[in-house]
Write an enzyme that holds these catalytic residues in place. Structure first.
Site, PDB file in Angstrom:
ATOM      1  N   ASP A 146     -17.659 -30.509  23.241  1.00  0.00           N
ATOM      2  CA  ASP A 146     -17.010 -29.252  22.886  1.00  0.00           C
ATOM      3  C   ASP A 146     -18.065 -28.162  22.749  1.00  0.00           C
ATOM      4  O   ASP A 146     -19.115 -28.376  22.134  1.00  0.00           O
ATOM      5  CB  ASP A 146     -16.259 -29.427  21.556  1.00  0.00           C
ATOM      6  N   HIS A 180     -15.370 -15.442  18.631  1.00  0.00           N
ATOM      7  CA  HIS A 180     -15.174 -16.515  17.643  1.00  0.00           C
ATOM      8  C   HIS A 180     -16.477 -16.760  16.877  1.00  0.00           C
ATOM      9  O   HIS A 180     -16.487 -16.817  15.649  1.00  0.00           O
ATOM     10  CB  HIS A 180     -14.720 -17.783  18.369  1.00  0.00           C
ATOM     11  N   GLU A 195      -7.665 -25.341  16.865  1.00  0.00           N
ATOM     12  CA  GLU A 195      -8.522 -24.463  17.657  1.00  0.00           C
ATOM     13  C   GLU A 195      -7.953 -24.395  19.062  1.00  0.00           C
ATOM     14  O   GLU A 195      -7.807 -25.431  19.732  1.00  0.00           O
ATOM     15  CB  GLU A 195      -9.970 -24.982  17.696  1.00  0.00           C
ATOM     16  N   GLU A 237      -8.235 -24.002  22.763  1.00  0.00           N
ATOM     17  CA  GLU A 237      -9.333 -24.159  23.715  1.00  0.00           C
ATOM     18  C   GLU A 237      -8.793 -24.494  25.106  1.00  0.00           C
ATOM     19  O   GLU A 237      -7.662 -24.953  25.249  1.00  0.00           O
ATOM     20  CB  GLU A 237     -10.283 -25.284  23.264  1.00  0.00           C
ATOM     21  N   ASP A 239      -8.457 -28.495  19.451  1.00  0.00           N
ATOM     22  CA  ASP A 239      -9.524 -29.184  18.722  1.00  0.00           C
ATOM     23  C   ASP A 239      -9.240 -29.042  17.225  1.00  0.00           C
ATOM     24  O   ASP A 239      -9.767 -28.156  16.559  1.00  0.00           O
ATOM     25  CB  ASP A 239     -10.869 -28.553  19.109  1.00  0.00           C
ATOM     26  N   ARG A 275     -11.591 -27.530   7.977  1.00  0.00           N
ATOM     27  CA  ARG A 275     -12.612 -26.513   7.662  1.00  0.00           C
ATOM     28  C   ARG A 275     -13.373 -26.827   6.377  1.00  0.00           C
ATOM     29  O   ARG A 275     -14.543 -26.437   6.242  1.00  0.00           O
ATOM     30  CB  ARG A 275     -11.946 -25.139   7.536  1.00  0.00           C
ATOM     31  N   GLN A 293     -15.933 -29.358   7.296  1.00  0.00           N
ATOM     32  CA  GLN A 293     -16.897 -28.726   8.199  1.00  0.00           C
ATOM     33  C   GLN A 293     -17.954 -27.944   7.421  1.00  0.00           C
ATOM     34  O   GLN A 293     -19.144 -28.045   7.689  1.00  0.00           O
ATOM     35  CB  GLN A 293     -16.141 -27.787   9.158  1.00  0.00           C
ATOM     36  N   LYS A 322     -14.159 -32.784  12.890  1.00  0.00           N
ATOM     37  CA  LYS A 322     -13.626 -32.534  14.226  1.00  0.00           C
ATOM     38  C   LYS A 322     -13.124 -33.783  14.932  1.00  0.00           C
ATOM     39  O   LYS A 322     -12.310 -33.682  15.839  1.00  0.00           O
ATOM     40  CB  LYS A 322     -14.747 -31.949  15.110  1.00  0.00           C
ATOM     41  N   THR A 382      -8.063 -34.812  18.843  1.00  0.00           N
ATOM     42  CA  THR A 382      -8.115 -33.685  19.766  1.00  0.00           C
ATOM     43  C   THR A 382      -6.937 -33.850  20.718  1.00  0.00           C
ATOM     44  O   THR A 382      -6.817 -34.896  21.365  1.00  0.00           O
ATOM     45  CB  THR A 382      -9.428 -33.691  20.584  1.00  0.00           C
ATOM     46  N   GLU A 394      -9.960 -17.786  11.470  1.00  0.00           N
ATOM     47  CA  GLU A 394     -10.186 -16.378  11.765  1.00  0.00           C
ATOM     48  C   GLU A 394      -8.957 -15.517  11.473  1.00  0.00           C
ATOM     49  O   GLU A 394      -9.075 -14.406  10.956  1.00  0.00           O
ATOM     50  CB  GLU A 394     -10.532 -16.199  13.248  1.00  0.00           C
TER      51      GLU A 394
HETATM   52 MN    MN Z   1     -13.798 -26.629  18.935  1.00  0.00          MN
END
Ligand code: MN
Length: 459
Positions: free
Chosen positions: A154, A161, A226, A228, A260, A264, A267, A280, A284, A401
């Site tokens: 990834d 971002h 996420e 993607e 993904d 948080r 993370q 993560k 996925t 975000e």
């Molecule tokens: Mn990602």
């Protein structure tokens, strides 16, 4: 190299599968994304029970139907040269054609268009063959595009971002000094890639509040998606031998949608110094359609225009053609439906809309960088772009975000039509991602959907 536009992109081309000619369809004859599927037609087994056959087939989506590629082979609808080019006499799985070269893939696309085009001649004297090669999508179940994905990487290719998230985690040092020189990425985990529609179990892990003396262990409270785009490697490279930027796209089969999922809270606690890990790799999600690079030819755009003052890509990441056509204009949308919304029949609400053209690095640069040290890419490897966020607040590709309201301020929740509020995902929430390409003078093509519903954590 990006493919040239050819007669397979002609907007006037029509199919004898009438649903593919409907103006709003995502799957006209100009798209032809690959799938793997199983037919849900039941059969009577020896023991007298009715069963669904357990059998993968390779196919192509056309309108509301799937074209079964192996049945086309059995009906003799492809030219012999195609099999020489592909290096296989069978089209019974995606794996059988995975590491063919770009030219062979282009021949396959031309052969499929030839079978499906309304004015085609392949059925002359054999009209009955049409019903043997086509199945209604409603009678099929879509399976993962490849049975096994060898490796998953990834990236972090959206500068919008990276800048916003950087400002959150490191207010004084938002964009790290390497960002504009080196495509940032990490090795993800292939074993937890799941097909669209799979349930996502809320992960458990370590979290440490800023003012707490020690971390605690438990279900993630800050679960996020996420948005993607992923791309699949076709032909690999030998260990020790890099892939040159001018040839990078010859190693890429096509694109899909990727979610993904990210915890948080884990993370933030774990990411330094080695990058994401358990935040993560718990799941996925990947969409079932592989939209080929050739189908995307009309939607190619220049690479992201680097603002004055930004460094030019180093020579091994630079080619004139990639700068001119390395971007892809794919509109990407994220929708959310809570459990209560679904129960009350309320349609999902759109959280964001952005475009893949806003990525700082092209997919050719990402692949070239990955192999630049001699790392061997393998057929079927999945590389994902990183969260796709655009320059405007409504194009932010994750809740981290979207619900951020600036440094030091409390998060601004998203209000759902039921009155529920979200800053991160709750159990029962369904996230739906969609992608499509539109350009004046060409048929619109779509990526289908990537879906997932959050289930409670399990101890
Ligand atoms: Mn990602």
């Amino acid at each position: 190299m990006p493919y040239d536009i050819n007669e397979t992109h002609d907007p006037n081309l029509k199919s004898w599968v009438e649903s593919a000619n409907a103006p709003g369809t995502e799957f006209p004859i100009q798209n032809l994304p690959f799938v793997q599927f199983e037919s849900l037609e039941t059969f009577l087994a020896d023991d007298g029970e009715t069963r669904v056959p357990e059998h993968y087939s390779a196919g192509v989506r056309i309108g509301d139907h799937l074209l079964d590629l192996q049945r086309c082979v059995e009906e003799g609808l492809f030219k012999d040269e195609l099999f020489d080019a592909l290096g296989t006499p069978f089209l019974d799985s995606m794996e059988s054609i995975l590491d063919a070269d770009a030219e062979a893939w282009s021949m396959l696309r031309a052969g499929i268009v030839n079978i499906l085009r309304k004015d085609g001649a392949v059925f002359r004297g054999n009209a009955g063959a049409k019903s043997k090669i086509i199945l209604p999508i409603a009678d099929c179940r879509l399976l993962p595009i490849f049975k096994k994905i060898p490796n998953y990487t990834d990236f972090y290719a959206s500068i919008h971002h990276a800048s916003t998230v950087g400002a959150m985690f490191r207010p004084d040092n938002a964009l790290l000094p390497n960002y504009k020189w080196v495509p940032i990425g990490y090795h993800g985990r292939a074993s937890s890639i799941v097909p669209s529609g799979s349930t996502i179990t809320r992960p458990r892990g370590q979290t440490k509040a800023d003012d707490a003396p020690a971390p605690t262990f438990g279900p993630s409270k800050l679960l996020d998606y996420e948005l993607e785009v992923g791309f699949f490697v076709g032909r690999g490279n030998e260990l020790g031998t890099p892939i040159h930027i001018g040839e990078a796209e010859d190693h890429i089969l096509g694109l899909c949608l990727v979610n993904d999922w990210s915890a948080r809270d884990f993370q933030k606690w774990e990411y330094q110094p080695l990058g994401p890990f358990l935040a993560k790799n718990f799941a996925t999600s990947v969409s079932p359609y592989l939209v080929t690079m050739e189908a995307l030819a009309p939607f190619r755009v220049p690479a992201y225009p680097r603002p004055a003052g930004d460094p030019a890509p180093l020579p091994h990441l630079y080619s004139e053609r990639d700068q001119k056509l390395g971007g892809i204009d794919i509109t990407l949308e994220v929708f959310l439906a809570s459990k209560e919304m679904r129960e009350r029949g309320i349609a999902p609400i759109r959280l964001s809309r952005g475009s893949f053209k806003d990525m700082y690095w092209t997919i050719a640069q990402l692949l070239t960088h990955h192999a630049s040290n001699g790392c061997n890419m393998q057929p079927g490897d999945l590389l994902a772009s990183g969260t796709i966020s655009g320059p405007t607040p409504d194009s932010r590709g994750c809740l981290l975000e979207l619900t951020w309201d600036g440094p030091g301020k409390p998060r601004k929740p998203i209000e759902l039509p039921t009155g529920e509020k979200r800053t991160f995902l709750e159990d029962g929430d369904e996230v739906i991602m969609r992608g499509y390409c539109e350009r004046e003078g060409f048929r619109r093509i779509g990526f289908g959907e990537c879906r997932g519903i959050i289930a409670p954590s399990r101890a």
